[in-house]
Design a protein around this motif. Sequence first.
Motif, PDB file in Angstrom:
ATOM      1  N   THR A 184      34.853  46.481  37.071  1.00  0.00           N
ATOM      2  CA  THR A 184      34.120  47.078  38.183  1.00  0.00           C
ATOM      3  C   THR A 184      33.580  45.976  39.086  1.00  0.00           C
ATOM      4  O   THR A 184      32.850  45.098  38.630  1.00  0.00           O
ATOM      5  CB  THR A 184      32.949  47.941  37.661  1.00  0.00           C
ATOM      6  N   PHE A 185      33.968  46.029  40.342  1.00  0.00           N
ATOM      7  CA  PHE A 185      33.475  45.074  41.329  1.00  0.00           C
ATOM      8  C   PHE A 185      32.115  45.544  41.830  1.00  0.00           C
ATOM      9  O   PHE A 185      31.947  46.712  42.164  1.00  0.00           O
ATOM     10  CB  PHE A 185      34.452  44.933  42.498  1.00  0.00           C
ATOM     11  N   THR A 186      31.169  44.623  41.881  1.00  0.00           N
ATOM     12  CA  THR A 186      29.817  44.984  42.317  1.00  0.00           C
ATOM     13  C   THR A 186      29.783  45.346  43.793  1.00  0.00           C
ATOM     14  O   THR A 186      28.994  46.195  44.196  1.00  0.00           O
ATOM     15  CB  THR A 186      28.826  43.835  42.045  1.00  0.00           C
ATOM     16  N   CYS A 187      30.642  44.729  44.602  1.00  0.00           N
ATOM     17  CA  CYS A 187      30.648  44.967  46.054  1.00  0.00           C
ATOM     18  C   CYS A 187      32.029  45.292  46.605  1.00  0.00           C
ATOM     19  O   CYS A 187      32.186  45.422  47.805  1.00  0.00           O
ATOM     20  CB  CYS A 187      30.129  43.730  46.793  1.00  0.00           C
ATOM     21  N   GLY A 188      33.032  45.357  45.782  1.00  0.00           N
ATOM     22  CA  GLY A 188      34.391  45.524  46.278  1.00  0.00           C
ATOM     23  C   GLY A 188      34.930  44.202  46.798  1.00  0.00           C
ATOM     24  O   GLY A 188      34.194  43.235  46.973  1.00  0.00           O
ATOM     25  N   MET A 189      36.210  44.154  47.037  1.00  0.00           N
ATOM     26  CA  MET A 189      36.856  42.956  47.572  1.00  0.00           C
ATOM     27  C   MET A 189      36.654  42.916  49.084  1.00  0.00           C
ATOM     28  O   MET A 189      36.560  43.961  49.723  1.00  0.00           O
ATOM     29  CB  MET A 189      38.358  43.004  47.274  1.00  0.00           C
ATOM     30  N   TYR A 190      36.612  41.711  49.657  1.00  0.00           N
ATOM     31  CA  TYR A 190      36.449  41.581  51.102  1.00  0.00           C
ATOM     32  C   TYR A 190      37.569  42.350  51.817  1.00  0.00           C
ATOM     33  O   TYR A 190      38.742  42.149  51.546  1.00  0.00           O
ATOM     34  CB  TYR A 190      36.465  40.117  51.540  1.00  0.00           C
ATOM     35  N   GLY A 191      37.170  43.253  52.702  1.00  0.00           N
ATOM     36  CA  GLY A 191      38.128  44.075  53.425  1.00  0.00           C
ATOM     37  C   GLY A 191      38.482  45.371  52.713  1.00  0.00           C
ATOM     38  O   GLY A 191      39.103  46.248  53.302  1.00  0.00           O
ATOM     39  N   PHE A 192      38.113  45.492  51.447  1.00  0.00           N
ATOM     40  CA  PHE A 192      38.431  46.677  50.645  1.00  0.00           C
ATOM     41  C   PHE A 192      37.197  47.116  49.851  1.00  0.00           C
ATOM     42  O   PHE A 192      37.273  47.466  48.682  1.00  0.00           O
ATOM     43  CB  PHE A 192      39.590  46.381  49.682  1.00  0.00           C
ATOM     44  N   GLU A 193      36.040  47.083  50.496  1.00  0.00           N
ATOM     45  CA  GLU A 193      34.762  47.304  49.836  1.00  0.00           C
ATOM     46  C   GLU A 193      34.645  48.670  49.168  1.00  0.00           C
ATOM     47  O   GLU A 193      33.899  48.824  48.203  1.00  0.00           O
ATOM     48  CB  GLU A 193      33.600  47.106  50.817  1.00  0.00           C
ATOM     49  N   GLU A 194      35.396  49.673  49.653  1.00  0.00           N
ATOM     50  CA  GLU A 194      35.276  51.020  49.097  1.00  0.00           C
ATOM     51  C   GLU A 194      35.947  51.165  47.725  1.00  0.00           C
ATOM     52  O   GLU A 194      35.687  52.125  47.007  1.00  0.00           O
ATOM     53  CB  GLU A 194      35.823  52.075  50.074  1.00  0.00           C
ATOM     54  N   TYR A 195      36.792  50.210  47.353  1.00  0.00           N
ATOM     55  CA  TYR A 195      37.493  50.270  46.062  1.00  0.00           C
ATOM     56  C   TYR A 195      36.830  49.297  45.086  1.00  0.00           C
ATOM     57  O   TYR A 195      36.816  48.100  45.319  1.00  0.00           O
ATOM     58  CB  TYR A 195      38.975  49.924  46.228  1.00  0.00           C
TER      59      TYR A 195
END
Length: 145
Positions: free
Chosen positions: A20-31
């Motif tokens: 689980t990403f705490t903030c999402g990947m740069y450019g893909f924050e919703e995932y």
Amino acid sequence: MNIKTRDFGYIAVNEEDEITFTCGMYGFEEYKKYVILKDSPEDDVMYLQSLENSDLSFVLIDPYAVATGFDPSVNEDDLNDLETAGESELKFLVIAIIKEEIKDSVVNLKSPIALNPKTRKAKQVILQNSYPLRYNILQEGDSIC
């Protein structure tokens, strides 16, 4: 659980392998939910597959396999988000851009993925070090044979 992937069709993964990403990947924050796919535990090349979007996948490489002396420095806020006291508890992976000519392929050493293996939390971080955004996978004199 069975997941659909862009590159490999349907595959079975263990729920405990979810990251689980705490903030999402740069450019893909919703995932925020991903799994790392690789053929064997010692592979340096792997895939980060989104569990929320089957078309979203990244090629990852172990930065220590391509950058001699890689020594990431993460800021305090990122360490807190990852629930860890220091970099030594984290696993780092870098996003690769693989080109048709392998010698033109690069990794992003400045913004690696930092993963806390204990909590399965991850975050794409901006290192405090002065690493490049584009670092050639093959350095002069390297061989691909």
